[in-house]
Write an enzyme that holds these catalytic residues in place. Structure first.
Site, mmCIF file in Angstrom:
data_model
loop_
_atom_site.group_PDB
_atom_site.id
_atom_site.type_symbol
_atom_site.label_atom_id
_atom_site.label_comp_id
_atom_site.label_asym_id
_atom_site.label_seq_id
_atom_site.Cartn_x
_atom_site.Cartn_y
_atom_site.Cartn_z
ATOM 1 N N TRP A 117 0.823 -1.222 0.000
ATOM 2 C CA TRP A 117 0.000 0.000 0.000
ATOM 3 C C TRP A 117 0.847 1.258 0.000
ATOM 4 C CZ3 TRP A 117 -4.421 -0.372 -1.999
ATOM 5 C CH2 TRP A 117 -5.178 -1.540 -1.856
ATOM 6 N N ASP A 201 -1.152 6.383 6.819
ATOM 7 C CA ASP A 201 -2.294 5.568 6.381
ATOM 8 C C ASP A 201 -2.502 4.493 7.450
ATOM 9 O OD1 ASP A 201 -4.025 3.738 5.278
ATOM 10 O OD2 ASP A 201 -2.838 3.352 3.471
ATOM 11 N N LYS A 225 -12.280 -1.987 7.524
ATOM 12 C CA LYS A 225 -11.601 -3.057 8.264
ATOM 13 C C LYS A 225 -12.085 -3.048 9.724
ATOM 14 C CE LYS A 225 -8.343 -2.339 4.781
ATOM 15 N NZ LYS A 225 -8.672 -3.365 3.825
HETATM 16 C C1 LIG Z 1 -3.532 0.030 4.243
HETATM 17 C C2 LIG Z 1 -4.450 0.316 3.095
HETATM 18 N N1 LIG Z 1 -4.385 1.512 2.489
HETATM 19 C C3 LIG Z 1 -5.183 1.820 1.459
HETATM 20 C C4 LIG Z 1 -6.106 0.925 0.975
HETATM 21 C C5 LIG Z 1 -6.978 1.297 -0.186
HETATM 22 O O1 LIG Z 1 -8.283 1.448 0.250
HETATM 23 P P1 LIG Z 1 -9.493 1.565 -0.787
HETATM 24 O O2 LIG Z 1 -9.633 0.266 -1.483
HETATM 25 O O3 LIG Z 1 -10.661 1.895 0.094
HETATM 26 O O4 LIG Z 1 -9.165 2.679 -1.721
HETATM 27 C C6 LIG Z 1 -6.221 -0.338 1.588
HETATM 28 C C7 LIG Z 1 -7.210 -1.321 1.095
HETATM 29 O O5 LIG Z 1 -7.323 -2.416 1.545
HETATM 30 C C8 LIG Z 1 -5.370 -0.642 2.662
HETATM 31 O O6 LIG Z 1 -5.423 -1.831 3.274
#
Ligand SMILES: Cc1ncc(COP(=O)(O)O)c(C=O)c1O
Length: 403
Positions: A117, A201, A225
């Site tokens: 991520w 994040d 989550k």
């Molecule tokens: C740590 C993390 N950041 C960002 C995201 C991206 O989120 P989204 O799919 O809601 O854009 C996720 C998705 O699982 C994630 O686990």
């Protein structure tokens, strides 16, 4: 409402993931008739006082849970974590330009890459902007016990004299199964930490352990989550960094789409445009429940207890299981990733993993497969998963070892 099948199922999905049944039962009533108003929650106007009260209550409960100081705004937005990859960058560049009056040219922005991520966020920054610096890439180190993980003091940070506009990191890598040790960010050089806005994040570990909001400029997290249904992304941002990007003129970053501008959300109490009403509602119910049940302190104790059960199993059976994250202090308490080894070759085996997935499914333990990009097994032990459910999973691991 019949919850029998649900009660027999253990859902270890990485997100969207399981939510507490009592919350969903309350929400199902709220969809039909929200608190006796005769209107379902998804039918409320977002301009109504009923919805505004709901939103205020959710924000207040979240503030209490995370100890969010009043000089931070809390925004309920759409677009997911993925949209924050760009929104955090563009808003921090605007804040930097406002502070420095656009003087000194395009500032560097620093990115810590620790998994899938943060790597995506870094790539998005490179798409949008020039001087993006990857200060460390610890993906290989995390998987290899012989390679120490570089401490923050060893990262290739931009110099504070260059006035970096931000440092970005991902606190818990959902796919890789790694999580920063809690005091990692406090180990940054003091002057850097004081001067550079730090963006985190926390999509997959928020509310599972305390986070020092005051050390950060922005902490953001998608709901799907530990919080609620997908569709709402919560941004906690220090108010002095919330600026009007149209009032600063620089040549090095583009106009920001209005829905991405934090100031629009702040000035309009997260109601600049129609908000994701249902996810906000359910998130609010989860906040209320968590406050009643001991808050983040209790969630952390549970997360430690549940993850210890699984990691102890991995340690006790090294010929069967191999943790993906080689360094124990980097292992996630939310997303536990490992491979299953072939007894003859000692190598990770897709066939053994398929056998384990099948055993789990036979016992209604579902969504245990690792992310398609890394394979293996991933057990996501989010807040809604009880200790008893984790014990059931571990007893299946035990059964697998014996077989
Ligand atoms: C740590 C993390 N950041 C960002 C995201 C991206 O989120 P989204 O799919 O809601 O854009 C996720 C998705 O699982 C994630 O686990």
């Amino acid at each position: 409402m019949n919850t029998d099948a649900r009660e027999q199922t253990v859902n270890l999905g990485a997100g969207p993931s399981m939510l507490p049944t009592d919350v969903l039962l309350e929400a199902s009533q709220g969809i039909i008739d929200y608190e006796g108003t005769g209107i379902g929650v998804t039918e409320l106007s977002h301009r109504s006082s009923t919805f505004k009260n709901l939103l205020t209550q959710a924000e207040n409960d979240l503030r209490a849970l995370l100890d969010i100081p009043s000089d931070y705004a809390v925004l309920f937005l759409q677009g997911g974590g993925t949209e924050q990859f760009s929104a955090t960058l563009l808003n921090m560049l605007a804040a930097h330009a406002a502070k420095h009056q656009g003087q000194g040219g395009a500032p560097p922005v620093d990115y810590v890459v620790s998994g899938a991520w943060s790597s995506k966020a870094y790539k998005e920054a490179c798409r949008l902007y020039g001087p993006v610096r990857q200060v460390v890439d610890m993906r290989k180190n995390i998987r290899d016990a012989s390679q120490p993980i570089p401490a923050p003091s060893a990262w290739n940070l931009s110099s504070v004299d260059e006035n970096p506009a931000m440092l970005y990191y991902c606190d818990n890598e959902t796919i890789d199964g790694s999580e920063f040790p809690q005091d990692f960010i406090h180990q940054l050089p003091e002057e850097y930490r004081q001067r550079v806005p730090i963006v985190a994040d926390c999509s997959s570990n928020i509310l599972s352990r305390p986070i020092d909001i005051r050390t950060h400029a922005v902490v953001y997290f998608g709901a799907q989550k530990n919080i609620g249904p997908s569709g709402v992304t919560i941004v906690v941002v220090r108010r002095d960094l919330v600026v009007d990007p149209d009032a600063v003129h620089t040549s090095y970053f583009p106009r920001i789409p209005t829905t991405l501008v934090y100031k629009n959300a702040v000035d309009n109490g997260s109601l600049y445009n129609t908000p994701p009403i249902f996810p906000i509602y359910v998130s609010g119910l989860v906040f209320k429940k968590l406050r009643k049940e001991g808050g983040v302190t209790r969630a952390q104790e549970l997360a430690q207890a549940k993850s210890k059960l699984v990691y102890d199993m991995l340690e006790q059976h090294p010929s069967v299981f191999q943790a993906n994250v080689a360094h124990a202090h980097f292992r996630s308490k939310m997303n536990l990733t490992f491979r299953i080894l072939d007894a003859n070759t000692g190598e990770p085996s897709d066939a053994e993993e398929a056998r384990f997935v099948k055993l789990c499914e036979e016992h209604k333990v579902v969504q245990v497969k690792g992310h398609r990009s890394v394979g293996g097994i991933r057990l996501s032990l989010y807040n809604a998963l009880t200790l008893e459910m984790a014990q059931k999973v571990v007893s299946l691991m035990q059964q697998f070892v014996k077989a």
